[in-house]
Design a protein around this motif. Structure first.
Motif, PDB file in Angstrom:
ATOM      1  N   PRO A  41       6.057  -5.119  -4.126  1.00 13.98           N
ATOM      2  CA  PRO A  41       7.310  -4.558  -3.624  1.00 13.98           C
ATOM      3  C   PRO A  41       7.110  -3.788  -2.333  1.00 13.98           C
ATOM      4  O   PRO A  41       5.973  -3.490  -1.966  1.00 13.98           O
ATOM      5  CB  PRO A  41       7.747  -3.610  -4.750  1.00 13.98           C
ATOM      6  N   SER A  42       8.222  -3.485  -1.761  1.00 20.76           N
ATOM      7  CA  SER A  42       8.166  -2.752  -0.500  1.00 20.76           C
ATOM      8  C   SER A  42       7.506  -1.402  -0.700  1.00 20.76           C
ATOM      9  O   SER A  42       7.741  -0.725  -1.699  1.00 20.76           O
ATOM     10  CB  SER A  42       9.589  -2.576   0.029  1.00 20.76           C
ATOM     11  N   GLY A  43       6.710  -1.050   0.180  1.00 18.70           N
ATOM     12  CA  GLY A  43       6.022   0.240   0.109  1.00 18.70           C
ATOM     13  C   GLY A  43       4.799   0.224  -0.769  1.00 18.70           C
ATOM     14  O   GLY A  43       4.165   1.247  -0.972  1.00 18.70           O
ATOM     15  N   ALA A  44       4.451  -0.939  -1.262  1.00 13.03           N
ATOM     16  CA  ALA A  44       3.315  -1.019  -2.166  1.00 13.03           C
ATOM     17  C   ALA A  44       1.990  -0.801  -1.454  1.00 13.03           C
ATOM     18  O   ALA A  44       0.997  -0.452  -2.075  1.00 13.03           O
ATOM     19  CB  ALA A  44       3.309  -2.384  -2.858  1.00 13.03           C
ATOM     20  N   GLY A  45       1.962  -1.054  -0.182  1.00 10.16           N
ATOM     21  CA  GLY A  45       0.725  -0.836   0.574  1.00 10.16           C
ATOM     22  C   GLY A  45       0.095  -2.108   1.101  1.00 10.16           C
ATOM     23  O   GLY A  45      -1.048  -2.098   1.548  1.00 10.16           O
ATOM     24  N   LYS A  46       0.864  -3.172   1.106  1.00 10.47           N
ATOM     25  CA  LYS A  46       0.321  -4.457   1.527  1.00 10.47           C
ATOM     26  C   LYS A  46      -0.091  -4.430   3.010  1.00 10.47           C
ATOM     27  O   LYS A  46      -1.207  -4.801   3.381  1.00 10.47           O
ATOM     28  CB  LYS A  46       1.379  -5.569   1.313  1.00 10.47           C
ATOM     29  N   THR A  47       0.849  -3.996   3.795  1.00 13.88           N
ATOM     30  CA  THR A  47       0.585  -3.960   5.237  1.00 13.88           C
ATOM     31  C   THR A  47      -0.605  -3.058   5.530  1.00 13.88           C
ATOM     32  O   THR A  47      -1.451  -3.378   6.373  1.00 13.88           O
ATOM     33  CB  THR A  47       1.825  -3.475   5.984  1.00 13.88           C
ATOM     34  N   THR A  48      -0.648  -1.964   4.792  1.00 16.04           N
ATOM     35  CA  THR A  48      -1.751  -1.034   4.994  1.00 16.04           C
ATOM     36  C   THR A  48      -3.083  -1.713   4.739  1.00 16.04           C
ATOM     37  O   THR A  48      -4.040  -1.575   5.519  1.00 16.04           O
ATOM     38  CB  THR A  48      -1.568   0.179   4.070  1.00 16.04           C
ATOM     39  N   VAL A  49      -3.147  -2.452   3.643  1.00 23.77           N
ATOM     40  CA  VAL A  49      -4.387  -3.162   3.323  1.00 23.77           C
ATOM     41  C   VAL A  49      -4.766  -4.131   4.448  1.00 23.77           C
ATOM     42  O   VAL A  49      -5.906  -4.173   4.913  1.00 23.77           O
ATOM     43  CB  VAL A  49      -4.230  -3.934   1.989  1.00 23.77           C
TER      44      VAL A  49
HETATM   45  N1  LIG Z   1       2.386   5.910   9.471  1.00 28.25           N
HETATM   46  C1  LIG Z   1       2.732   6.261   8.237  1.00 28.25           C
HETATM   47  N2  LIG Z   1       2.996   7.531   7.959  1.00 28.25           N
HETATM   48  C2  LIG Z   1       3.347   7.913   6.725  1.00 28.25           C
HETATM   49  N3  LIG Z   1       3.432   7.091   5.721  1.00 28.25           N
HETATM   50  C3  LIG Z   1       3.190   5.793   5.933  1.00 28.25           C
HETATM   51  C4  LIG Z   1       2.837   5.310   7.192  1.00 28.25           C
HETATM   52  N4  LIG Z   1       2.639   3.960   7.118  1.00 28.25           N
HETATM   53  C5  LIG Z   1       2.882   3.647   5.820  1.00 28.25           C
HETATM   54  N5  LIG Z   1       3.201   4.736   5.093  1.00 28.25           N
HETATM   55  C6  LIG Z   1       3.505   4.800   3.719  1.00 28.25           C
HETATM   56  O1  LIG Z   1       2.545   4.074   3.041  1.00 28.25           O
HETATM   57  C7  LIG Z   1       3.104   3.324   1.995  1.00 28.25           C
HETATM   58  C8  LIG Z   1       2.665   1.863   2.090  1.00 28.25           C
HETATM   59  O2  LIG Z   1       3.237   1.283   3.192  1.00 28.25           O
HETATM   60  P1  LIG Z   1       3.068  -0.240   3.581  1.00 28.25           P
HETATM   61  O3  LIG Z   1       3.634  -0.408   4.966  1.00 28.25           O
HETATM   62  O4  LIG Z   1       1.694  -0.626   3.371  1.00 28.25           O
HETATM   63  O5  LIG Z   1       4.002  -0.919   2.542  1.00 28.25           O
HETATM   64  P2  LIG Z   1       4.261  -2.464   2.324  1.00 28.25           P
HETATM   65  O6  LIG Z   1       3.745  -2.809   1.077  1.00 28.25           O
HETATM   66  O7  LIG Z   1       3.804  -3.202   3.509  1.00 28.25           O
HETATM   67  O8  LIG Z   1       5.839  -2.474   2.252  1.00 28.25           O
HETATM   68  P3  LIG Z   1       6.822  -3.564   2.858  1.00 28.25           P
HETATM   69  O9  LIG Z   1       6.857  -4.675   1.949  1.00 28.25           O
HETATM   70  O10 LIG Z   1       8.150  -2.827   2.851  1.00 28.25           O
HETATM   71  O11 LIG Z   1       6.377  -3.867   4.213  1.00 28.25           O
HETATM   72  C9  LIG Z   1       4.570   3.510   2.092  1.00 28.25           C
HETATM   73  O12 LIG Z   1       4.959   4.385   1.071  1.00 28.25           O
HETATM   74  C10 LIG Z   1       4.796   4.152   3.430  1.00 28.25           C
HETATM   75  O13 LIG Z   1       5.810   5.116   3.356  1.00 28.25           O
END
Ligand SMILES: Nc1ncnc2c1ncn2[C@@H]1O[C@H](COP(=O)(O)OP(=O)(O)OP(=O)(O)O)[C@@H](O)[C@H]1O
Ligand SMILES: [Mg+2]
Lengths: 233, 1166
Positions: A41-49
């Motif tokens: 789901p959104s915000g799960a941290g995928k992009t971060t990984v």
């Molecule tokens: N620069 C940042 N500053 C603060 N929090 C961040 C930052 N980047 C990401 N986050 C937080 O880290 C968490 C993971 O974000 P991420 O972008 O990895 O989600 P995601 O899985 O890619 O979601 P989506 O599917 O919506 O893209 C989120 O809760 C987001 O709020």
């Protein structure tokens, strides 16, 4: 030995007093040549990984080893070299340089690469040979995404990372792009990690990593990946 | 968004973009500060002066009367409308000696303490040290640069006047003690005006008490008017008011002087007229005498000419005769030779003829002989012919016989036998048969019957015998015939030959006869020739005799003519010498008359027309100060405005960019329902805050910093004690309004632009500016040659047009400011040209012309010094050049060299642009370029100058010379004589030394000053140093400009680069993700910046040149002309500085580039 290995990876964002744990102990592995799919789901941290894997950001805890090297310990310079030589990245929003033609966008990548593929050949692969002198604004979204993929592929990276490559595309186009990626992975032995929101796509991958709240909630190995053509969503 | 969150958002935005906020603030501060500060300088300068003038009651008029004021004059003056206060006193220009060697020329004013009670009185001295004089023998001196440094309070000085004048007639005592050091509002710059002693220029002024003066009449009157405390000194109102009072004062002065000098003038004029008449008469007489003599001389000359002509003619005739005779002789000689030759020939011919006669006779004899032989031969032939014919006959018979015989034989053979008789008859009939044969035949026939054969045999034998005979006969006949024919032919030939020979003979005979006639004729001709020859010989002898006779006659007559001429000439020369003697005397008288006339003219000129009514413009430095202030004002009109424009432009760009960046936020707020005002107010307030604070800071600093700094710079040249720099509300408000308006309105426009779109569109990522092909790509060969990254750069440069123009304009502006700044410095660096190229002498000495000539003989003073290389005498005088139809005048050095050729060794006068050397001639003067400009005159125009005795002269300009420092009128002695009506009184020497660098100047000076006649000595490098000192003040102003321009340049570049980077942050993040190394990223961005900087710099250089031209034109001060060119170094410096700024900014930005956060930049769609 797995080609990519994440071990207890933490990533925190400090926002004043609040600390957000974007990644909270993520561990998984991917073999060389795998087609891995990350869903969640959104915000799960995928992009971060993916960003961490791509050497675009640094982690706070844990280790990420790629091809036996722990990139968590890399400094900025080494990360740059890592991105330069090992990584191909495809963004959700293409991020093409508007001022360069399709071909030039690809050249932007190949000119710094040590072992690039032939630019025109790659553009042919993605079916854009006759559009290669067009500027991004003259191309459709799917075509732009294909240019972005061509740019990533042309570097001949060991690891190709795609963040929702089909997110902004219609069904058919998305499918075509995924097919392109799968084919490339199969034919070149490139390791491929693709983020998608679309659960229906999980069948394509050889490794399926499901994420939730900054953790890996499920890790699946798919012995029989389904070719894209047969997937419906 | 509530009030609170609005504020929070604002503060957060400012905090987040603090670099941008402060850069706008700083740019506005610099722009406004510079604009307001420089603009304030002119009014501040004038205010400072006004304060000084008003506090010290600067008089509005100073009136000088050469004859002094009478009691009634003073009364009349105070009656004039507008005159409020009148203060009178004495003044006298004297030499002041302090401690031996150095003398200064000092203007001594009288000081009456009573005038100044209760801060009344005019021109209140500003006491710097000590006090004003109170008792006899006390003196206050001024605080100026020409005051000897050693002169202090307590110093004792000695006053004196030029030889021939006694100081005691003017001032009671000679010795004074210094009690105070002062300034006066009458003298605000370094000039002290002129005098008629010494070199004509006053070194400083001083005050002594009125009682120390010993003069009958007051000669100075100072006037203040009703409005002098109310109006601003340099204002137009003041000028108009003053003009209205000046006129009646002048009229009064004219009347007063007229009353005293009218009669004297009339007398002088009459005397001069008389002198002129006498002179003309003498001239006429002289001319008459000369004419007579000249006529006589002309007659003699004509006679001489005639004689000479005749002589030539006769000699020619004689010569012709002689030549003819010679020719005749030669001809005669030739004739004689021809005669002899012919006679010889004739003799030869005659001998030949005789020979011919003999030959002919011989031939005749032979011919006759041949005739006889021929006749004989013919006879012989005729005989032979007869014999032949006989032979032929016989042969014929023989042949007949043979035929008959044969016939006979045939008859016999055939049968019918013949009878004997018959046979006999037949035989007998055969004539040719010899008888014995006949017989034999007849015999044989007898036996015919028995022996027929026998007949036949005999017959046959006979026939064959006959035939034989015939054959040989025939042969013989033939032979004979042939012989005959031969003989006949030969005979004929002989006859023929004879005939031709005979003919020849006859021809020869004829010829001979003709020859005989010829010879006889020749003989008679020869005889004739001989007679002619002897006749001619006689004629020639006759001719020679005649010729000789002619010659003798000619010589005699020529000699006679010559004698007559010599006699005439002697008389003439006697006439001439008488005339010359008379002429000499007459001329002497004329010269004397002329001198008398000139003296009379001078005397008339010297009688003043009226008082000298001088308003404040006549105070030294008063007008210059205003000019300088105006100059700064002029600079302020463009320089800071330009500066300000660049700043405003950059702020505008920055704000626009900021609003574009916040596009999605604007969209969100619009979507949430905020109205335009609410949305835009954030940006407006942001812009307002930054520009307002910036403007206030700029004003606070600018209003103080610039005027004070510039006034300090000018302080070296002007003595205004207090420098006021006030806050000018007008400039303050204008600049705040301008600054705030540009930034705020640009923000408003940008916000409104954004708000035009629907919220949905705003929230959508802004469609990226589409890529485009640029023109360069169409030049395929060029485009192909570019490397990939160069292509990107090229495309980027031309794609972002706004950025292109902003950067180019911004940088061009900075370069232009820098170049103009440095250029001004170049322009005021004129000393090398002035003292190296134009003044090629090393020093000057000033002589005391009141000393007797022996004591000021340059030969004695300079000629004997080893160190001196060459020198020239010159008149060096300070005069006032007058502007037509104006009170303005300029202090000018009048220089008259004794020798205009030698003069070139000391001054290189040439036109600046053409470099054409200018020569002094007797037709006009050469003036310096700046003077021409100030007087608004051109080559060929005339202007007036006034000497120290207040006499005006008009001169014509024949050359305008390059010159930078002070003004000069160069004049030849001849022209001076024409104009001034007296010979120049050389009061100085100009010299060069052998080795200026190794000269002990002080020692040398002392040596020169030891001569009694030497008043002063100076070297031009000393002047150069002094000027340099005052130039430093301008340098200071320029430093301010350059520093400000530099700061602005830096900020502009910073802002533009910043905008460039934020605008392209996504692109930069993308290439970083692709693995571009930091340096590669930097060069990807910077290459563009560098190229834009270069283009901007180039444009800036062009702009700067014009800028410089304008500023120099407005900034020049009167005493100087600035150079018109910018040096290469300044170009280089401006370029290098701009590039250094650009590099500095880029280094500054490198950090920012390095830290571009890829993840954040790429996350959202912008
Ligand atoms: N620069 C940042 N500053 C603060 N929090 C961040 C930052 N980047 C990401 N986050 C937080 O880290 C968490 C993971 O974000 P991420 O972008 O990895 O989600 P995601 O899985 O890619 O979601 P989506 O599917 O919506 O893209 C989120 O809760 C987001 O709020
Ligand atoms: Mg994501």
């Amino acid at each position: 030995m797995e080609y990519i290995k994440l071990d207890n990876v933490h990533k925190r964002y400090k926002m004043g007093e609040v600390t957000i744990n974007a990644l909270n102990g993520v561990s998984f592995g991917i073999d060389k040549g795998d087609f891995a799919i990350v869903v969640g789901p959104s915000g799960a941290g995928k992009t971060t990984v993916l960003n961490l894997l791509g050497g675009m950001d640094s982690l706070d805890e844990g280790s990420i080893s790629v091809d036996g090297k722990n990139i968590a310990e890399y400094n900025q310079k080494m990360l740059t070299e890592y991105r330069r030589n090992d990584i191909g990245f495809v963004f959700q929003f293409y991020n093409l340089v508007q001022n360069l033609t399709a071909k030039e966008n690809v050249e932007l990548a190949t000119q710094i690469s040590t072992n690039p593929l032939d630019v025109e050949h790659v553009l042919e692969m993605v079916g854009l040979k006759d559009r290669m002198n067009n500027f991004p604004s003259q191309l459709s979204g799917g075509e732009q995404q294909r240019v972005a993929i061509a740019r990533a592929l042309a570097k001949n990276p060991k690891l190709l990372l795609c963040d929702e490559p089909t997110g902004a595309l219609d069904y058919m186009t998305g499918k075509a792009i995924l097919k392109l990626l799968q084919d490339t992975c199969n034919s070149t032995g490139m390791t491929l990690v693709v983020i998608t929101h679309n659960g229906a796509l999980t069948g394509m991958g050889e490794k399926i990593i499901k994420m939730k709240n900054g953790r890996v909630s499920e890790y699946k190995i798919n012995k029989n990946p389904i070719p894209v053509e047969r997937i419906e969503w | 968004m509530g009030q609170n969150s609005f504020l929070k958002d604002l503060v957060r935005t400012i905090y987040k973009t603090k670099a941008r906020f402060f850069s706008i603030l700083a740019i506005i501060a610099i722009g406004v500060g510079f604009f307001a500060g420089i603009n304030a300088t002119q009014p501040d300068m004038l205010l400072s002066a006004e304060k000084y003038f008003k506090e010290h009651n600067l008089s509005d008029f100073k009136i000088i009367s050469p004859l002094g004021f009478r009691e009634q004059d003073l009364e009349e003056i105070s009656k004039i409308r507008g005159v409020k206060d009148i203060q009178w006193g004495y003044s006298k220009d004297v030499f002041l000696n302090f401690g031996g060697a150095t003398s200064s020329i000092v203007k001594i004013f009288s000081f009456d303490a009573d005038d100044f009670i209760d801060s009344k009185g005019q021109n209140i001295p500003l006491i710097r040290e000590g006090r004003m004089p109170q008792r006899p023998g006390e003196m206050a001196i001024e605080y100026g640069i020409n005051v000897p440094k050693e002169l202090k309070i307590g110093s004792k000085v000695d006053l004196y006047l030029p030889e021939g004048e006694n100081i005691k007639n003017y001032i009671k005592s000679r010795e004074f003690t210094i009690t105070g050091i002062i300034d006066s509002p009458l003298y605000i710059n370094l000039e002290r005006g002129q005098t008629n002693i010494g070199n004509g220029s006053i070194d400083f002024f001083a005050y002594i008490i009125e009682k120390d003066f010993n003069m009958d009449r007051y000669n100075d009157v100072f006037i203040s008017t009703n409005e002098s405390k109310n109006l601003s000194p340099y204002s137009n109102e003041y000028k108009e008011y003053i003009a209205s009072i000046k006129k009646p004062l002048e009229d009064l002065g004219k009347r007063a002087i007229e009353e005293e000098t009218g009669e004297l003038k009339e007398e002088l004029k009459k005397g001069m007229e008389e002198l002129k008449r006498n002179k003309e008469k003498a001239e006429r007489e002289l001319a008459k005498g000369e004419k007579e003599l000249l006529d006589g001389q002309r007659e003699i000359e004509e006679g001489e000419e005639e004689l000479a002509e005749a002589r030539i003619k006769y000699i020619k005739e004689l010569e012709d005769g002689r030549l003819e005779l010679e020719k005749g002789k030669k001809d005669w000689e030739k004739g004689r030779e021809a005669y002899l030759e012919n006679y010889e020939k004739w003799l030869e011919g005659y001998a030949e003829y005789n020979q011919g006669v003999e030959k002919l006779n011989n031939a005749k004899l032979q011919l006759d002989k041949a005739k006889i032989e021929l006749d004989q031969g013919e006879m012989e032939l005729q005989e032979a012919k007869a014999m032949l014919d006989e032979g032929k006959n016989q042969l014929d018979i023989l042949e007949e016989s043979i035929v008959q015989l044969k016939n006979l034989r045939q008859i016999i053979v055939d049968g019918p036998s013949l009878s004997q008789e018959e046979f006999n008859g037949i035989v007998d009939n055969i004539d040719g048969l010899p008888k014995e044969v006949k017989v034999a035949l007849k015999e044989s026939y007898k036996y015919i019957v028995e022996n027929p054969e026998g007949v036949l045999v005999v017959l046959n034998m006979t026939i064959s015998r006959l035939e034989e005979e015939l054959a040989s006969g025939k042969k013989e006949y033939e032979k004979g015939k042939k012989e005959f024919e031969d003989g006949l032919r030969k005979l004929n030939e002989g006859k023929e030959l004879y005939k031709t020979s005979l003919k020849e003979y006859e021809a020869g005979l004829r010829e001979l006869r003709a020859a005989k006639v010829e010879i006889d004729k020749g003989k008679s001709e020869l005889d004739k020739a001989k007679t002619l020859l002897s006749e001619n010989n006689f004629k020639i002898t006759q001719g020679e005799k005649e010729l000789e006779q002619g010659r003798i006659e000619l010589e005699k007559s020529l000699e006679e003519g010559q004698e007559k001429l010599i006699e005439a000439r002697g008389e003439l020369s006697k006439g001439w010498s008488i005339y010359n003697k008379e002429k000499e005397e007459a001329l002497e008288k004329l010269r004397e008359a002329e001198i008398d006339i000139r003296d009379a003219q001078r005397k008339i000129k010297e009688i003043p027309e009226g008082w000298f009514v001088i308003d404040r413009e006549g105070n030294p430095g008063y007008g210059d100060y205003n000019d300088d202030a105006e100059r700064i004002g002029a600079v302020a009109k463009v320089f800071p405005l330009f500066f300000f424009l660049v700043a405003a432009l950059v702020c505008l760009t920055t704000m626009t960019r900021m609003i574009e960046e916040e596009r999605s936020q604007i969209g969100t707020m619009k979507a949430l329902g905020y109205n335009t005002l609410a949305i835009s107010s954030k940006y407006l307030i942001y812009a307002l805050l930054s520009s307002l604070v910036g403007a206030l800071v700029g004003l606070a600093i600018g209003f103080k910093l610039f005027p004070i700094a510039i006034m300090n710079a000018y302080g070296i040249m002007y003595r205004i004690p207090e420098r006021i720099a006030i806050y000018h509300y007008d400039y303050g408000i204008i600049s705040i309004l301008l600054a705030v308006f540009t930034t705020v309105s640009s923000s408003l426009l940008a916000t409104l632009q954004e708000l035009k779109s629907t919220p949905a569109m705003l929230l959508q990522p802004k469609a990226p500016r589409p890529g485009k092909r640029i023109l360069m790509e169409r030049i395929t060969p060029l485009w192909k040659r570019l490397s990939f990254s160069h292509k990107v750069t090229a495309r980027n440069i031309f794609r972002y047009k706004r950025r292109f123009f902003m950067t180019v304009i911004g940088i061009a502006g900075c370069t232009a400011l820098l170049l103009a700044g440095f250029g001004i410095k170049d322009s005021i660096d004129i000393l090398d040209v002035q003292f190296g190229e134009i003044f090629t002498y090393d020093g000057q000495i000033i002589l005391d012309t009141n000393k007797e000539e022996g004591k000021r003989d340059l030969e004695e003073i300079l000629g004997k010094e080893r160190e001196v290389d060459s020198y020239i005498r010159a008149l060096n005088q300070s005069v006032e050049a007058l502007v037509k139809d104006s009170d303005r005048s300029y202090n000018v050095n009048l220089l008259v060299p004794e020798n205009t050729e030698d003069f070139k060794e000391f001054f290189d006068l040439h036109e600046r642009v053409t470099k054409k050397t200018l020569d002094l001639n007797s037709k006009g003067v050469i003036i310096t370029e700046k003077l021409a400009e100030l007087l608004k005159i051109k080559l060929g125009d005339s202007f007036e100058f006034r000497d120290t005795d207040n006499i005006r002269y008009e001169v014509e300009v024949k050359g305008i010379a390059e010159n930078y420092l002070s003004h000069y009128i160069y004049m030849s002695p001849e022209y001076y004589d024409n104009i001034v009506l007296k010979d120049p009184l050389y009061n100085g020497g100009i010299f060069t030394v052998k080795d200026i660098n190794n000269l002990d100047k002080n020692n040398f000076k002392e040596k020169l000053m030891a001569h009694e006649g030497v008043l002063a000595t100076f070297f031009i490098d000393g002047i150069a140093k002094e000027v340099h000192y005052s130039m430093d003040s301008l340098d200071y102003v320029i430093m301010i400009i350059v520093l400000s321009a530099g700061a602005l340049a830096f900020l502009v570049l910073y802002n533009l680069t910043n905008i460039n980077i934020t605008e392209r942050i996504r692109e930069i993040a993308t290439i970083k993700v692709l693995g571009f190394r930091d340096k590669e990223v930097a060069s990807y961005v910077y290459r563009e910046n560098l190229i834009l900087t270069l283009i901007g710099t180039f444009v800036g250089l062009i702009l700067g040149v014009f800028f410089h031209k304008y500023i120099i034109a407005t900034m020049e001060i009167d005493e100087m002309m600035f150079g018109k060119n910018i040096s290469l170094l300044s170009y280089i410096l401006s370029i290098v500085l701009t590039i250094i700024f650009s590099i500095l900014v880029n280094i500054f930005m490198y950090h920012k580039l390095k830290n571009v956060n890829m993840v954040e930049s790429l996350k959202s769609i912008e």
